[in-house]
Design an enzyme around this catalytic site. Structure first.
Site, PDB file in Angstrom:
ATOM      1  N   GLU A 128      41.097  29.428  40.271  1.00 41.48           N
ATOM      2  CA  GLU A 128      42.357  28.406  40.714  1.00 41.48           C
ATOM      3  C   GLU A 128      42.392  27.176  40.101  1.00 41.48           C
ATOM      4  OE1 GLU A 128      42.396  28.687  45.141  1.00 41.48           O
ATOM      5  OE2 GLU A 128      42.629  30.578  45.196  1.00 41.48           O
ATOM      6  N   ASN A 169      40.223  33.407  37.137  1.00 36.04           N
ATOM      7  CA  ASN A 169      41.018  34.170  38.264  1.00 36.04           C
ATOM      8  C   ASN A 169      41.803  33.009  38.956  1.00 36.04           C
ATOM      9  OD1 ASN A 169      40.779  36.536  40.251  1.00 36.04           O
ATOM     10  ND2 ASN A 169      40.104  35.017  41.707  1.00 36.04           N
ATOM     11  N   HIS A 205      47.871  38.118  46.137  1.00 39.16           N
ATOM     12  CA  HIS A 205      48.229  38.022  47.682  1.00 39.16           C
ATOM     13  C   HIS A 205      49.599  37.929  47.699  1.00 39.16           C
ATOM     14  CE1 HIS A 205      43.803  37.120  48.557  1.00 39.16           C
ATOM     15  NE2 HIS A 205      43.896  36.414  47.680  1.00 39.16           N
ATOM     16  N   GLU A 233      42.397  40.494  44.188  1.00 34.31           N
ATOM     17  CA  GLU A 233      42.167  40.229  45.933  1.00 34.31           C
ATOM     18  C   GLU A 233      43.473  40.751  46.400  1.00 34.31           C
ATOM     19  OE1 GLU A 233      41.652  35.849  46.523  1.00 34.31           O
ATOM     20  OE2 GLU A 233      40.135  35.650  44.819  1.00 34.31           O
ATOM     21  N   ASP A 235      46.271  42.071  48.554  1.00 31.86           N
ATOM     22  CA  ASP A 235      46.815  42.180  50.168  1.00 31.86           C
ATOM     23  C   ASP A 235      48.293  41.816  50.095  1.00 31.86           C
ATOM     24  OD1 ASP A 235      46.926  39.449  50.267  1.00 31.86           O
ATOM     25  OD2 ASP A 235      44.896  39.265  51.643  1.00 31.86           O
TER      26      ASP A 235
END
Ligand code: XIL
Length: 312
Positions: A128, A169, A205, A233, A235
Protein backbone atom coordinates in the site's frame (compact mmCIF):
# COMPACT_ATOMS: atom_id res chain seq x y z
CA UNK A 1 -16.77 -32.20 -4.63
CA UNK A 2 -13.01 -32.03 -5.00
CA UNK A 3 -11.08 -29.48 -2.93
CA UNK A 4 -10.39 -26.11 -4.58
CA UNK A 5 -6.66 -26.78 -4.38
CA UNK A 6 -6.96 -29.88 -6.57
CA UNK A 7 -8.91 -28.02 -9.24
CA UNK A 8 -6.39 -25.15 -9.18
CA UNK A 9 -3.45 -27.52 -9.43
CA UNK A 10 -4.61 -28.82 -12.83
CA UNK A 11 -3.78 -25.44 -14.35
CA UNK A 12 -0.66 -24.94 -12.24
CA UNK A 13 -2.28 -22.41 -9.94
CA UNK A 14 -2.63 -22.18 -6.19
CA UNK A 15 -5.65 -21.17 -4.20
CA UNK A 16 -4.76 -19.54 -0.93
CA UNK A 17 -6.26 -18.34 2.32
CA UNK A 18 -5.35 -15.84 5.02
CA UNK A 19 -5.07 -17.60 8.38
CA UNK A 20 -5.49 -16.34 11.92
CA UNK A 21 -3.57 -18.75 14.20
CA UNK A 22 -6.03 -18.49 17.11
CA UNK A 23 -8.84 -19.77 14.87
CA UNK A 24 -6.96 -22.98 14.06
CA UNK A 25 -8.30 -24.38 17.34
CA UNK A 26 -11.81 -24.28 15.84
CA UNK A 27 -12.33 -27.65 14.13
CA UNK A 28 -14.72 -26.24 11.50
CA UNK A 29 -12.22 -23.54 10.52
CA UNK A 30 -9.27 -25.88 10.61
CA UNK A 31 -10.77 -28.63 8.51
CA UNK A 32 -11.78 -26.24 5.72
CA UNK A 33 -8.32 -24.65 5.78
CA UNK A 34 -6.62 -28.05 5.64
CA UNK A 35 -8.75 -29.47 2.88
CA UNK A 36 -9.23 -26.63 0.43
CA UNK A 37 -6.06 -24.53 0.14
CA UNK A 38 -2.60 -24.95 -1.39
CA UNK A 39 -1.21 -21.64 -0.09
CA UNK A 40 -1.48 -19.88 3.23
CA UNK A 41 -0.64 -16.37 4.36
CA UNK A 42 -0.78 -14.92 7.87
CA UNK A 43 -3.68 -12.47 8.09
CA UNK A 44 -1.80 -10.48 10.74
CA UNK A 45 0.91 -12.60 12.33
CA UNK A 46 3.83 -11.63 10.06
CA UNK A 47 3.18 -7.89 10.19
CA UNK A 48 5.65 -5.55 11.85
CA UNK A 49 3.62 -5.01 15.04
CA UNK A 50 3.37 -8.78 15.51
CA UNK A 51 6.97 -9.69 14.71
CA UNK A 52 8.98 -6.76 16.12
CA UNK A 53 6.81 -4.95 18.67
CA UNK A 54 9.92 -3.45 20.27
CA UNK A 55 13.09 -2.64 18.43
CA UNK A 56 15.31 -5.67 18.08
CA UNK A 57 12.90 -7.90 20.03
CA UNK A 58 11.22 -10.42 17.77
CA UNK A 59 8.13 -12.49 18.54
CA UNK A 60 7.48 -15.37 16.19
CA UNK A 61 4.65 -17.32 17.85
CA UNK A 62 1.80 -16.66 15.46
CA UNK A 63 4.00 -16.47 12.38
CA UNK A 64 5.60 -19.81 13.21
CA UNK A 65 2.16 -21.39 13.66
CA UNK A 66 1.15 -20.32 10.17
CA UNK A 67 4.48 -21.54 8.76
CA UNK A 68 4.01 -24.89 10.52
CA UNK A 69 0.47 -25.19 9.18
CA UNK A 70 1.80 -24.65 5.65
CA UNK A 71 4.46 -27.33 6.11
CA UNK A 72 2.01 -29.82 7.66
CA UNK A 73 -0.50 -29.37 4.84
CA UNK A 74 1.85 -29.26 1.86
CA UNK A 75 0.81 -25.67 1.20
CA UNK A 76 2.94 -22.77 0.01
CA UNK A 77 3.74 -20.11 2.60
CA UNK A 78 3.20 -16.56 1.34
CA UNK A 79 4.77 -13.74 3.36
CA UNK A 80 2.71 -10.67 4.26
CA UNK A 81 4.10 -8.03 4.78
CA UNK A 82 7.52 -6.50 5.48
CA UNK A 83 7.08 -2.72 5.04
CA UNK A 84 3.66 -1.10 5.53
CA UNK A 85 2.45 2.11 7.15
CA UNK A 86 -0.29 0.27 9.04
CA UNK A 87 -0.01 -2.16 11.95
CA UNK A 88 3.36 -0.50 12.46
CA UNK A 89 4.64 -0.22 16.04
CA UNK A 90 4.83 3.31 17.40
CA UNK A 91 8.59 3.01 17.96
CA UNK A 92 9.06 2.96 14.19
CA UNK A 93 6.92 6.02 13.47
CA UNK A 94 8.75 7.82 16.27
CA UNK A 95 12.14 7.57 14.51
CA UNK A 96 12.94 10.99 13.05
CA UNK A 97 16.49 10.43 11.78
CA UNK A 98 16.37 9.09 8.17
CA UNK A 99 19.48 6.93 8.49
CA UNK A 100 18.18 5.42 11.70
CA UNK A 101 14.79 4.69 10.13
CA UNK A 102 16.42 3.11 7.07
CA UNK A 103 18.50 0.93 9.38
CA UNK A 104 15.42 -0.08 11.38
CA UNK A 105 13.60 -0.94 8.14
CA UNK A 106 16.39 -3.00 6.59
CA UNK A 107 17.05 -4.79 9.91
CA UNK A 108 13.36 -5.67 10.13
CA UNK A 109 13.29 -6.96 6.56
CA UNK A 110 16.47 -8.98 7.12
CA UNK A 111 15.22 -10.53 10.34
CA UNK A 112 11.73 -11.49 9.16
CA UNK A 113 12.59 -12.55 5.61
CA UNK A 114 15.70 -14.24 6.98
CA UNK A 115 13.76 -16.32 9.50
CA UNK A 116 11.46 -17.76 6.85
CA UNK A 117 14.03 -17.97 4.05
CA UNK A 118 13.57 -21.23 2.19
CA UNK A 119 9.99 -21.56 3.47
CA UNK A 120 8.28 -18.49 2.04
CA UNK A 121 7.72 -18.67 -1.72
CA UNK A 122 6.87 -14.96 -2.15
CA UNK A 123 6.84 -11.84 0.01
CA UNK A 124 4.69 -8.76 -0.10
CA UNK A 125 7.79 -6.65 0.48
CA UNK A 126 6.02 -3.30 0.40
CA UNK A 127 2.28 -2.91 0.94
CA UNK A 128 0.00 0.00 0.00
CA UNK A 129 2.68 2.53 -1.00
CA UNK A 130 0.47 4.53 -3.37
CA UNK A 131 -2.50 6.90 -3.22
CA UNK A 132 -5.48 6.61 -5.53
CA UNK A 133 -4.12 9.36 -7.78
CA UNK A 134 -0.87 7.46 -8.30
CA UNK A 135 1.30 9.61 -6.05
CA UNK A 136 3.26 8.09 -3.22
CA UNK A 137 1.40 7.60 0.04
CA UNK A 138 2.85 9.97 2.63
CA UNK A 139 3.84 7.24 5.09
CA UNK A 140 6.60 7.62 7.66
CA UNK A 141 8.89 5.76 5.24
CA UNK A 142 8.06 8.03 2.29
CA UNK A 143 8.27 11.21 4.35
CA UNK A 144 11.61 10.45 5.97
CA UNK A 145 13.35 8.32 3.31
CA UNK A 146 11.84 9.50 0.04
CA UNK A 147 11.05 7.42 -3.04
CA UNK A 148 14.12 5.20 -2.60
CA UNK A 149 12.75 3.34 0.43
CA UNK A 150 10.87 0.87 -1.78
CA UNK A 151 13.94 -0.30 -3.65
CA UNK A 152 15.96 -0.36 -0.43
CA UNK A 153 13.34 -2.71 1.04
CA UNK A 154 13.38 -4.95 -2.05
CA UNK A 155 17.18 -5.17 -2.05
CA UNK A 156 17.21 -6.05 1.66
CA UNK A 157 14.56 -8.73 1.06
CA UNK A 158 16.54 -10.26 -1.82
CA UNK A 159 19.66 -10.38 0.33
CA UNK A 160 17.78 -12.03 3.21
CA UNK A 161 15.96 -14.61 1.05
CA UNK A 162 17.36 -15.03 -2.46
CA UNK A 163 14.77 -17.70 -3.32
CA UNK A 164 11.56 -15.84 -2.47
CA UNK A 165 9.76 -13.96 -5.19
CA UNK A 166 9.43 -10.33 -4.18
CA UNK A 167 6.11 -8.55 -4.71
CA UNK A 168 4.57 -5.13 -4.27
CA UNK A 169 0.95 -5.30 -3.13
CA UNK A 170 -1.91 -2.80 -3.06
CA UNK A 171 -5.69 -2.30 -3.09
CA UNK A 172 -7.94 -0.58 -5.62
CA UNK A 173 -5.34 -1.51 -8.23
CA UNK A 174 -7.45 -4.33 -9.65
CA UNK A 175 -8.54 -2.41 -12.74
CA UNK A 176 -6.60 -0.05 -14.99
CA UNK A 177 -6.48 3.28 -13.15
CA UNK A 178 -4.01 5.93 -11.94
CA UNK A 179 -2.91 3.84 -8.97
CA UNK A 180 -2.31 0.61 -10.87
CA UNK A 181 -0.53 2.58 -13.58
CA UNK A 182 1.81 4.07 -10.98
CA UNK A 183 2.73 0.54 -9.86
CA UNK A 184 3.11 -0.53 -13.48
CA UNK A 185 5.60 2.30 -14.00
CA UNK A 186 7.45 1.38 -10.81
CA UNK A 187 7.81 -2.22 -12.03
CA UNK A 188 9.08 -1.08 -15.43
CA UNK A 189 11.57 1.22 -13.76
CA UNK A 190 12.79 -1.51 -11.37
CA UNK A 191 13.20 -4.00 -14.22
CA UNK A 192 15.07 -1.43 -16.33
CA UNK A 193 17.45 -0.59 -13.49
CA UNK A 194 17.93 -4.11 -12.18
CA UNK A 195 16.17 -3.54 -8.86
CA UNK A 196 14.85 -6.93 -7.71
CA UNK A 197 11.08 -7.36 -8.20
CA UNK A 198 9.25 -10.51 -9.30
CA UNK A 199 5.54 -10.02 -8.79
CA UNK A 200 2.63 -7.72 -8.12
CA UNK A 201 -0.22 -8.49 -5.73
CA UNK A 202 -3.72 -7.18 -6.31
CA UNK A 203 -5.61 -7.25 -3.03
CA UNK A 204 -9.07 -7.26 -4.63
CA UNK A 205 -11.20 -6.25 -1.66
CA UNK A 206 -14.21 -5.88 -3.93
CA UNK A 207 -17.91 -5.00 -3.67
CA UNK A 208 -20.69 -7.19 -5.10
CA UNK A 209 -21.64 -5.85 -8.53
CA UNK A 210 -18.49 -3.76 -8.84
CA UNK A 211 -15.75 -5.98 -10.25
CA UNK A 212 -13.68 -3.64 -12.45
CA UNK A 213 -14.28 -4.43 -16.11
CA UNK A 214 -10.59 -3.93 -16.90
CA UNK A 215 -9.35 -6.48 -14.35
CA UNK A 216 -8.18 -9.10 -16.84
CA UNK A 217 -6.55 -6.47 -19.08
CA UNK A 218 -4.82 -5.01 -16.04
CA UNK A 219 -3.42 -8.37 -14.89
CA UNK A 220 -2.30 -9.03 -18.47
CA UNK A 221 -0.36 -5.80 -18.86
CA UNK A 222 1.68 -6.66 -15.75
CA UNK A 223 2.11 -10.28 -16.85
CA UNK A 224 3.36 -9.00 -20.20
CA UNK A 225 6.22 -7.26 -18.38
CA UNK A 226 7.48 -10.74 -17.48
CA UNK A 227 6.54 -10.70 -13.80
CA UNK A 228 4.02 -12.80 -11.89
CA UNK A 229 0.68 -11.49 -10.72
CA UNK A 230 -1.68 -12.77 -8.03
CA UNK A 231 -5.03 -11.90 -6.52
CA UNK A 232 -3.77 -11.65 -2.95
CA UNK A 233 -6.64 -10.75 -0.60
CA UNK A 234 -9.87 -11.52 -2.38
CA UNK A 235 -13.20 -10.86 -0.73
CA UNK A 236 -16.40 -9.48 -2.26
CA UNK A 237 -18.58 -7.74 0.29
CA UNK A 238 -22.25 -6.85 0.33
CA UNK A 239 -24.81 -5.33 2.67
CA UNK A 240 -25.66 -7.66 5.57
CA UNK A 241 -27.69 -9.72 5.90
CA UNK A 242 -27.23 -10.68 2.27
CA UNK A 243 -30.26 -11.28 0.04
CA UNK A 244 -30.36 -14.45 -2.09
CA UNK A 245 -30.00 -12.21 -5.15
CA UNK A 246 -26.87 -10.61 -3.71
CA UNK A 247 -25.37 -14.05 -3.04
CA UNK A 248 -26.03 -15.08 -6.65
CA UNK A 249 -24.47 -11.88 -7.94
CA UNK A 250 -21.52 -12.43 -5.61
CA UNK A 251 -21.05 -15.91 -7.06
CA UNK A 252 -20.95 -14.45 -10.58
CA UNK A 253 -18.43 -11.84 -9.42
CA UNK A 254 -16.17 -14.49 -7.87
CA UNK A 255 -16.32 -16.42 -11.13
CA UNK A 256 -15.33 -13.30 -13.07
CA UNK A 257 -12.29 -12.71 -10.85
CA UNK A 258 -11.09 -16.33 -11.00
CA UNK A 259 -11.57 -16.42 -14.77
CA UNK A 260 -9.59 -13.19 -15.15
CA UNK A 261 -6.66 -14.80 -13.34
CA UNK A 262 -6.88 -18.03 -15.30
CA UNK A 263 -6.93 -16.10 -18.58
CA UNK A 264 -3.57 -14.50 -17.76
CA UNK A 265 -0.48 -16.67 -18.25
CA UNK A 266 1.51 -15.40 -15.29
CA UNK A 267 -1.36 -15.12 -12.81
CA UNK A 268 -0.32 -17.77 -10.30
CA UNK A 269 -3.53 -17.88 -8.34
CA UNK A 270 -6.04 -16.36 -5.99
CA UNK A 271 -5.89 -15.94 -2.21
CA UNK A 272 -9.07 -15.48 -0.16
CA UNK A 273 -8.84 -13.05 2.75
CA UNK A 274 -10.28 -15.47 5.28
CA UNK A 275 -12.20 -18.73 5.47
CA UNK A 276 -15.74 -17.91 6.54
CA UNK A 277 -18.06 -14.97 6.97
CA UNK A 278 -17.89 -15.69 10.71
CA UNK A 279 -14.36 -14.30 10.98
CA UNK A 280 -13.81 -11.94 8.06
CA UNK A 281 -12.28 -8.52 8.75
CA UNK A 282 -14.99 -6.76 6.69
CA UNK A 283 -17.76 -6.12 9.26
CA UNK A 284 -15.25 -4.59 11.66
CA UNK A 285 -13.98 -2.09 9.11
CA UNK A 286 -17.02 -1.55 6.88
CA UNK A 287 -20.02 -1.46 9.24
CA UNK A 288 -23.18 -2.98 7.77
CA UNK A 289 -21.20 -4.92 5.18
CA UNK A 290 -19.81 -8.44 5.13
CA UNK A 291 -20.80 -11.90 3.90
CA UNK A 292 -17.75 -11.51 1.64
CA UNK A 293 -16.24 -15.01 1.58
CA UNK A 294 -17.01 -18.52 0.26
CA UNK A 295 -18.26 -20.09 3.50
CA UNK A 296 -21.08 -18.62 5.56
CA UNK A 297 -21.08 -18.02 9.31
CA UNK A 298 -21.87 -21.71 9.89
CA UNK A 299 -19.15 -22.92 7.52
CA UNK A 300 -21.69 -23.95 4.88
CA UNK A 301 -20.53 -23.36 1.32
CA UNK A 302 -22.19 -20.43 -0.44
CA UNK A 303 -23.06 -20.03 -4.14
CA UNK A 304 -19.72 -18.25 -4.43
CA UNK A 305 -17.91 -21.46 -3.45
CA UNK A 306 -19.58 -23.39 -6.24
CA UNK A 307 -18.79 -20.59 -8.69
CA UNK A 308 -15.09 -20.64 -7.78
CA UNK A 309 -14.96 -24.43 -7.95
CA UNK A 310 -16.64 -24.35 -11.38
CA UNK A 311 -14.34 -21.61 -12.67
CA UNK A 312 -11.09 -23.30 -11.58
C1 XIL B 1 -6.44 -6.71 7.85
C2 XIL B 1 -6.78 -7.93 8.70
O1 XIL B 1 -7.64 -8.76 7.98
C3 XIL B 1 -7.42 -7.48 9.99
O2 XIL B 1 -7.59 -8.60 10.88
C4 XIL B 1 -6.59 -6.42 10.69
O3 XIL B 1 -7.28 -5.93 11.83
C5 XIL B 1 -6.29 -5.27 9.74
O4 XIL B 1 -5.66 -5.79 8.57
N1 XIL B 1 -4.98 -4.83 3.36
C6 XIL B 1 -3.98 -5.66 3.80
C7 XIL B 1 -4.26 -6.60 4.92
O5 XIL B 1 -2.90 -5.70 3.21
O6 XIL B 1 -3.12 -6.82 5.73
C8 XIL B 1 -5.40 -6.14 5.77
O7 XIL B 1 -5.69 -7.15 6.73
C9 XIL B 1 -6.60 -5.81 4.91
C10 XIL B 1 -6.29 -4.72 3.94
Amino acid sequence: REPLRDAAERTGRTVGVALAPHLLDDPAYRSVAEREFSLVVAENAMKWDSTEPNRGTFTWGGADEVAQFAADNDAELYGHTLVWHSQLPSWVSAITDPDDLRTAMTEHVSAVAGRYAGDVTAWDVVNEAFEGDGTRRRSVFQERLGDGYIEDAFRAARAADPDARLCINDYSTDGINAKSTAIYELVRDFLARGVPIDCVGFQSHLIVGQVPSSMEANLRRFSDLGIDVRITELDIRTTTPPTPAALERQAADYRTVVEACLAVTRCDGVTLWGVSDANSWIPGVFPGQGAALLWDEDYATKPAYTAVADAL
